[in-house]
Enzyme design. Sequence first.
Site, mmCIF file in Angstrom:
data_model
loop_
_atom_site.group_PDB
_atom_site.id
_atom_site.type_symbol
_atom_site.label_atom_id
_atom_site.label_comp_id
_atom_site.label_asym_id
_atom_site.label_seq_id
_atom_site.Cartn_x
_atom_site.Cartn_y
_atom_site.Cartn_z
ATOM 1 C CG ASN A 179 -2.460 28.252 -37.915
ATOM 2 O OD1 ASN A 179 -2.861 28.742 -38.969
ATOM 3 N ND2 ASN A 179 -2.905 28.615 -36.739
ATOM 4 C CG HIS B 158 22.709 21.538 -47.913
ATOM 5 N ND1 HIS B 158 22.625 20.951 -49.153
ATOM 6 C CD2 HIS B 158 21.475 22.056 -47.664
ATOM 7 C CE1 HIS B 158 21.408 21.120 -49.640
ATOM 8 N NE2 HIS B 158 20.686 21.789 -48.754
#
Length: 192
Positions: free
Chosen positions: A89, A119
């Site tokens: 979607n 990170h």
Amino acid sequence: MSEKGIKTEKEKMLNEEYYDASGEELTKEREYAKDLCYDYNHTRPTEKEKLKNIIKKLFKSTGENYRINPPFFCDYGYNISIGENFYSNYNLIILDVCEVNIGNNVFIGPNVGIYTAGHPVNVKLRNDGLEFGKKIRIGNNVWIGGNVCILPGITIGDNVTIGVGSVVTKDIPSNVTAFGNPCKVHKKNKNE
């Protein structure tokens, strides 16, 4: 590897090691993917063949039957493989610094994020501009509800339903329904 036997930043990225994404090679590859995403997101819905061709240029591999409702965003594209009968979607985001392998008959609700990128929690490494990635695998016959977030390194088995708003922080085995933050298994599925 480079002439001196030193890994490039791209090789480090694909090997799930810390790498610096700011170099010329990776920057050009991201820009190429962003341009294709821009083209995809600004193509008329009735131009079905054009939409398919853009995804085929962008992704590593696809099945024959798939549909991705724009907008769609990714980092590189060449690390993404989708199987047959894939549907997503609106507003799917795949941060594909590493491989994202998605099986057959996978349906994804709106506003889903699939993030291979991460990170460091170590401040020095993070401030030095280093990041990392971990592969994601999604099996066959999986339904992922809207607003789900799938974190780096996750494997979701076959015949799984992930409930709306879940944050998937650990692997999910086959044949279950799982939901929550963090996402946990709540029941076994009867897949008859």
